[in-house]
Design a protein around this motif. Structure first.
Motif, PDB file in Angstrom:
ATOM      1  N   ASN A   1       0.741  -1.037  -0.104  1.00 32.42           N
ATOM      2  CA  ASN A   1       0.034  -0.464   0.181  1.00 32.42           C
ATOM      3  C   ASN A   1       1.228   1.064   0.007  1.00 32.42           C
ATOM      4  OD1 ASN A   1      -2.576  -1.403   0.317  1.00 32.42           O
ATOM      5  ND2 ASN A   1      -1.626  -1.711   2.777  1.00 32.42           N
ATOM      6  N   THR A   2       0.585   2.144  -0.826  1.00 30.94           N
ATOM      7  CA  THR A   2       1.357   3.007  -0.853  1.00 30.94           C
ATOM      8  C   THR A   2       0.769   4.276   1.024  1.00 30.94           C
ATOM      9  OG1 THR A   2      -0.708   4.711  -1.898  1.00 30.94           O
ATOM     10  CG2 THR A   2       0.975   4.087  -3.209  1.00 30.94           C
ATOM     11  N   ARG A   3       1.439   5.169   2.006  1.00 30.26           N
ATOM     12  CA  ARG A   3       0.903   5.912   2.277  1.00 30.26           C
ATOM     13  C   ARG A   3      -0.426   6.462   2.390  1.00 30.26           C
ATOM     14  NH1 ARG A   3       3.553   8.842   6.162  1.00 30.26           N
ATOM     15  NH2 ARG A   3       6.183   8.370   5.225  1.00 30.26           N
ATOM     16  N   TYR A   4      -0.385   6.596   1.246  1.00 28.47           N
ATOM     17  CA  TYR A   4      -2.016   7.846   0.664  1.00 28.47           C
ATOM     18  C   TYR A   4      -3.015   7.037   0.322  1.00 28.47           C
ATOM     19  CZ  TYR A   4       1.059  11.106   1.253  1.00 28.47           C
ATOM     20  OH  TYR A   4       2.217  12.574   1.233  1.00 28.47           O
ATOM     21  N   ASN A   5      -3.097   5.278   0.401  1.00 28.47           N
ATOM     22  CA  ASN A   5      -4.280   4.671  -0.344  1.00 28.47           C
ATOM     23  C   ASN A   5      -4.560   3.542   0.779  1.00 28.47           C
ATOM     24  OD1 ASN A   5      -5.490   2.785  -1.453  1.00 28.47           O
ATOM     25  ND2 ASN A   5      -4.241   0.570  -0.824  1.00 28.47           N
ATOM     26  N   GLY A   6      -5.781   4.878   1.253  1.00 27.67           N
ATOM     27  CA  GLY A   6      -7.641   5.325   1.881  1.00 27.67           C
ATOM     28  C   GLY A   6      -8.173   4.713   1.757  1.00 27.67           C
ATOM     29  N   ASN A   7      -8.559   3.847   0.702  1.00 28.69           N
ATOM     30  CA  ASN A   7      -9.413   3.050  -0.026  1.00 28.69           C
ATOM     31  C   ASN A   7     -10.544   3.753  -0.138  1.00 28.69           C
ATOM     32  OD1 ASN A   7      -7.884   0.426   1.680  1.00 28.69           O
ATOM     33  ND2 ASN A   7      -7.794   0.517  -1.228  1.00 28.69           N
ATOM     34  N   TYR A   8     -11.041   4.564   0.140  1.00 30.52           N
ATOM     35  CA  TYR A   8     -12.883   5.041   0.009  1.00 30.52           C
ATOM     36  C   TYR A   8     -12.391   6.090   0.679  1.00 30.52           C
ATOM     37  CZ  TYR A   8     -13.118   2.678   4.878  1.00 30.52           C
ATOM     38  OH  TYR A   8     -12.661   2.068   5.922  1.00 30.52           O
ATOM     39  N   ILE A   9     -12.866   7.202   0.211  1.00 32.11           N
ATOM     40  CA  ILE A   9     -13.734   8.681   0.869  1.00 32.11           C
ATOM     41  C   ILE A   9     -15.064   8.910   0.002  1.00 32.11           C
ATOM     42  CG2 ILE A   9     -12.619  10.837   0.465  1.00 32.11           C
ATOM     43  CD1 ILE A   9     -10.507   9.870  -1.400  1.00 32.11           C
ATOM     44  N   THR A  10     -15.859   9.492   0.802  1.00 33.63           N
ATOM     45  CA  THR A  10     -17.166  10.088   1.308  1.00 33.63           C
ATOM     46  C   THR A  10     -17.800  11.569   1.520  1.00 33.63           C
ATOM     47  OG1 THR A  10     -19.514   9.713   0.413  1.00 33.63           O
ATOM     48  CG2 THR A  10     -18.357   9.397   2.637  1.00 33.63           C
ATOM     49  N   SER A  11     -18.438  12.144   0.266  1.00 32.76           N
ATOM     50  CA  SER A  11     -18.604  13.471   1.450  1.00 32.76           C
ATOM     51  C   SER A  11     -19.855  14.328   0.876  1.00 32.76           C
ATOM     52  CB  SER A  11     -17.051  14.400   1.079  1.00 32.76           C
ATOM     53  OG  SER A  11     -17.584  14.999  -0.520  1.00 32.76           O
ATOM     54  N   VAL A  12     -20.656  14.713   1.473  1.00 34.10           N
ATOM     55  CA  VAL A  12     -21.469  15.382   1.581  1.00 34.10           C
ATOM     56  C   VAL A  12     -21.496  17.151   1.263  1.00 34.10           C
ATOM     57  CG1 VAL A  12     -23.839  15.609   1.710  1.00 34.10           C
ATOM     58  CG2 VAL A  12     -23.200  13.536   2.141  1.00 34.10           C
ATOM     59  N   THR A  13     -21.731  18.036   0.797  1.00 28.03           N
ATOM     60  CA  THR A  13     -21.513  19.537   0.668  1.00 28.03           C
ATOM     61  C   THR A  13     -22.546  20.055   0.004  1.00 28.03           C
ATOM     62  OG1 THR A  13     -18.917  19.229  -0.134  1.00 28.03           O
ATOM     63  CG2 THR A  13     -19.816  21.779   0.439  1.00 28.03           C
ATOM     64  N   ALA A  14     -23.687  20.732   0.905  1.00 25.11           N
ATOM     65  CA  ALA A  14     -24.675  21.595   0.913  1.00 25.11           C
ATOM     66  C   ALA A  14     -24.891  23.028   1.636  1.00 25.11           C
ATOM     67  CB  ALA A  14     -25.728  20.471   1.190  1.00 25.11           C
ATOM     68  N   GLY A  15     -26.079  23.717   1.105  1.00 25.50           N
ATOM     69  CA  GLY A  15     -26.375  24.366   1.212  1.00 25.50           C
ATOM     70  C   GLY A  15     -27.800  25.281   0.924  1.00 25.50           C
ATOM     71  N   LYS A  16     -28.157  25.914   2.073  1.00 23.55           N
ATOM     72  CA  LYS A  16     -29.586  26.466   1.196  1.00 23.55           C
ATOM     73  C   LYS A  16     -29.118  28.076   2.205  1.00 23.55           C
ATOM     74  CE  LYS A  16     -33.883  27.243   0.614  1.00 23.55           C
ATOM     75  NZ  LYS A  16     -34.546  26.996  -1.110  1.00 23.55           N
ATOM     76  N   ASP A  17     -30.048  29.097   0.867  1.00 27.23           N
ATOM     77  CA  ASP A  17     -29.768  30.387   1.051  1.00 27.23           C
ATOM     78  C   ASP A  17     -31.325  30.905   1.867  1.00 27.23           C
ATOM     79  OD1 ASP A  17     -27.336  30.938   1.128  1.00 27.23           O
ATOM     80  OD2 ASP A  17     -27.318  31.824  -0.754  1.00 27.23           O
ATOM     81  N   PHE A  18     -31.579  31.430   2.885  1.00 28.09           N
ATOM     82  CA  PHE A  18     -32.782  31.675   3.127  1.00 28.09           C
ATOM     83  C   PHE A  18     -33.671  33.351   2.811  1.00 28.09           C
ATOM     84  CE2 PHE A  18     -32.092  28.255   5.327  1.00 28.09           C
ATOM     85  CZ  PHE A  18     -33.349  27.034   4.867  1.00 28.09           C
ATOM     86  N   ARG A  19     -34.314  33.472   2.514  1.00 29.73           N
ATOM     87  CA  ARG A  19     -34.552  34.975   1.866  1.00 29.73           C
ATOM     88  C   ARG A  19     -35.344  35.671   2.624  1.00 29.73           C
ATOM     89  NH1 ARG A  19     -30.458  37.717  -1.015  1.00 29.73           N
ATOM     90  NH2 ARG A  19     -29.595  36.267  -2.458  1.00 29.73           N
ATOM     91  N   VAL A  20     -34.984  36.493   3.686  1.00 32.34           N
ATOM     92  CA  VAL A  20     -35.832  36.908   4.392  1.00 32.34           C
ATOM     93  C   VAL A  20     -36.498  38.764   4.721  1.00 32.34           C
ATOM     94  CG1 VAL A  20     -35.258  35.872   6.550  1.00 32.34           C
ATOM     95  CG2 VAL A  20     -34.381  37.007   5.934  1.00 32.34           C
ATOM     96  N   GLY A  21     -37.312  39.356   5.480  1.00 33.52           N
ATOM     97  CA  GLY A  21     -36.893  40.749   5.547  1.00 33.52           C
ATOM     98  C   GLY A  21     -37.847  41.135   4.295  1.00 33.52           C
ATOM     99  N   LYS A  22     -38.646  42.458   3.814  1.00 30.84           N
ATOM    100  CA  LYS A  22     -39.167  43.066   2.938  1.00 30.84           C
ATOM    101  C   LYS A  22     -38.203  42.888   1.813  1.00 30.84           C
ATOM    102  CE  LYS A  22     -41.152  47.359   1.953  1.00 30.84           C
ATOM    103  NZ  LYS A  22     -41.449  48.901   2.156  1.00 30.84           N
ATOM    104  N   ASN A  23     -39.015  42.149   0.857  1.00 30.71           N
ATOM    105  CA  ASN A  23     -38.499  41.811  -0.738  1.00 30.71           C
ATOM    106  C   ASN A  23     -37.465  41.264  -0.534  1.00 30.71           C
ATOM    107  OD1 ASN A  23     -40.628  43.756  -1.717  1.00 30.71           O
ATOM    108  ND2 ASN A  23     -39.316  45.611  -1.275  1.00 30.71           N
TER     109      ASN A  23
END
Length: 622
Positions: free
Chosen positions: A489-511
């Motif tokens: 194995n190389t030093r960097y052989n982690g075999n598996y990676i998973t990631s979830v990146t997400a975002g949501k903007d909520f508009r508030v106030g007048k207009n």
């Protein structure tokens, strides 16, 4: 957040792609190669702690992983091609941000209203002192600080094209003060509390770029740049008479003059030709000395010229199929090595929502310049002067399914064969694929090989309707052979990676003119590989003993981290202010980083990384 990118170290921000070493990544800025743009970087690590680049200045930038186009050379794993945007032509804008990481200010706009010439700059000063003030142990007793400046000046002309000046620079320092109260010393042996450590780092990439549209079918882009990166590490020991005695000094300076010219010709709607050359005048010096105790010194000093040429042809066969072919050549006059690297690829949209892609190519990468110039004090000649580049063959097959507006599923399988990798002449399991030192003092030959292969899945919802997400999964294997011809194995052989990146903007106030934003990132990956400790031998010898015959067969615990960010932005007519809280590692999970033998307890002890890190910011835009 991209599939196949492994970030399992809280201490550094190194980028390992598909099991490759971080040193396989090429960094470019405005068309020229640059050193790793990080604060607290040390030559050979290809990582640091904090990026010098400001995202307030970044324009459209590309990140490529494997089988990249012919215009890119001197890279094995990927390319990070960065561009700085031009300032606002219509009005002047200013931003000030204050937070636990320090203060940051930026300004942009036209030099003269109504004219097209613009400026854009960003300055940041930071210290960990504010973290300590709120009770965080980030950095422990380490005293640290950094500052950086990003700048771009843009000068369009009527007939002579667009001229621009850019500058990215940074300074960082860190260190420990010795304990001067002798009653707190441990006189049984080496006392770490009596050690003074001083670390200083500098980085600069500056130059002039010129873009000229010759006619409707031809344009040329040229960059002349100067880059420099270096660091100095000094360790001293406090004697009984309270005087400091220097016992280690490490100094590196890596500078270059770089020229890159790229020509583009669009013959018609089907044929597009891109060709150019890069020239790099490299100047390097390294001194690694132990003036007391070992009384040994290694030096690496020298200059060299690195030449690259390339040509690539884009052939749009029809509206649904594109074929890309090209060739990249390199020549390094220090070792006299020449490389010819063919590349090809195609995209085929065989149905309205479906696309197949394929890429193949040969690639190569220099080692750190210290490898070629290193000399041991008193020893004649260079140790590895004529070492060749590491080389690789990439094969990538991808499939895209755009099953709904703004939604895309991407699948990719890849195979990478590395060859000509430097390994020891003595039969053992060493390979530079795992090396994170600036140099080696043993003779090397280009007889090593390696293989990386895997499957990647990406589900992406681009930002629309005020939300986005990116879900990735990667399953891979990364193995190599040293001069003993044993697959490991190389030093960097982690075999598996998973990631979830997400975002949501909520508009508030007048207009809906105000905004509440919520963003999160979840990252889970296999642990970094380590060589197991022989406990019985360590107990017998009173110090740590590794089982080198089982190099990288063990691994630290899996890495898991969740970051969240909450912000509120209040927009007024002429000013906007924003307050945000960025909580990194919100679950306070202590991820394992390595293992050590403890002679006191005669046991193997796990060492852990940083826990929760809250970052509060207040930002004003006007």
């Amino acid at each position: 957040s991209f599939a196949g990118v492994n970030l399992t170290d809280d201490i550094t921000n190194e980028i390992s792609i598909r099991g490759n070493s971080p040193k396989g990544l090429l960094w470019r800025l405005e068309g020229v190669e640059i050193p790793v743009p990080n604060h607290f970087n040390i030559e050979g690590l290809y990582a640091g702690n904090v990026s010098i680049l400001s995202n307030n200045l970044l324009g459209t930038s590309d990140f490529s992983t494997g089988a990249f186009a012919a215009e890119y050379g001197n890279a094995l794993s990927g390319v990070y091609d960065l561009r700085l945007r031009a300032g606002n032509e219509r009005k002047r804008e200013y931003t000030v941000q204050v937070g636990f990481l320090g203060i940051e200010a930026s300004a942009e706009g036209p030099f003269v209203k109504g004219k097209r010439s613009t400026y854009l700059l960003n300055y940041r000063y930071s210290t960990l002192g504010l973290f300590k003030a709120v009770g965080s142990d980030l950095g422990g007793d380490l005293n640290t600080g950094f500052q950086d400046l990003n700048l771009k000046l843009n000068f369009p002309t009527r007939k002579a094209g667009v001229f621009s000046v850019f500058l990215v620079g940074g300074l960082s320092d860190a260190g420990y003060e010795p304990e001067r109260d002798s009653t707190k010393w441990d006189n049984s042996g080496w006392d770490q509390s009596r050690v003074e450590e001083d670390y200083r780092n500098h980085f600069v990439a500056t130059g002039i770029n010129h873009r000229l549209i010759i006619n409707e079918k031809n344009y040329v882009n040229t960059t002349l740049a100067y880059t420099r990166a270096g660091n100095n590490l000094a360790h001293s020991y406090l004697t009984d008479s309270l005087t400091l005695q220097r016992y280690w000094n490490y100094t590196v300076n890596n500078s270059a003059i770089r020229v890159a010219t790229q020509f583009n010709t669009k013959f018609n709607a089907k044929h597009h030709l891109r060709y150019g050359f890069n020239y790099n005048r490299l100047i390097f010096s390294l001194v690694d000395s132990w003036p007391t105790g070992w009384n040994k010194e290694f030096r690496a000093e020298g200059t060299g010229n690195f030449y690259q040429t390339y040509v690539q042809h884009k052939f749009r066969i029809n509206g649904n199929m594109t074929f890309l072919s090209g060739i990249h050549t390199t020549y390094f006059d220090v070792n006299g090595k020449f490389s010819v690297e063919p590349r090809l690829g195609f995209d085929w949209r065989f149905a309205p929502k479906h696309k197949l892609s394929f890429g193949a190519g040969m690639h190569s990468r220099q080692e750190s310049l210290a490898f070629y110039f290193i000399q041991e004090e008193g020893a004649p000649g260079y140790i590895n002067r004529y070492l060749d580049n590491s080389r690789a063959i990439h094969l990538v097959l991808g499939y895209d399914f755009s099953f709904f507006q703004d939604f895309n599923l991407h699948t990719e399988i890849y195979y990478q064969y590395l060859y000509g990798v430097p390994v020891r002449t003595k039969i053992n399991g060493f390979s530079v694929l795992n090396n994170n030192e600036a140099y080696v003092t043993k003779s090397l030959v280009n007889d090593g090989i390696g293989t990386n292969y895997g499957l990647e899945l990406t589900l992406e919802k681009s930002f629309s309707k005020n939300y986005y997400f990116l879900v990735t999964g990667s399953f891979y294997n990364s193995i190599y052979q040293g001069s003993d011809q044993v697959w490991r194995n190389t030093r960097y052989n982690g075999n598996y990676i998973t990631s979830v990146t997400a975002g949501k903007d909520f508009r508030v106030g007048k207009n809906g003119k105000h905004l509440i934003g919520l963003n999160a990132k979840f990252f889970y990956a296999g642990g970094r590989r380590i060589t197991p400790i022989d406990l019985e031998a360590s107990i017998a010898q009173g110090e740590e003993v590794r089982i080198n015959s089982q190099r990288f067969e063990d691994r630290v615990d899996d890495y898991l981290r969740l970051d969240i960010r909450l912000r509120f932005k209040h927009n007024l007519k002429k000013v906007a202010w924003e307050v945000s809280l960025d909580v990194q590692n919100v679950t306070n999970r202590l991820n394992e980083i390595n293992r050590r033998y403890n002679p006191s307890s005669q046991s193997i002890v796990k060492r852990y990384q940083q826990g929760i890190i809250p970052v509060m910011r207040f930002r004003v835009e006007f």
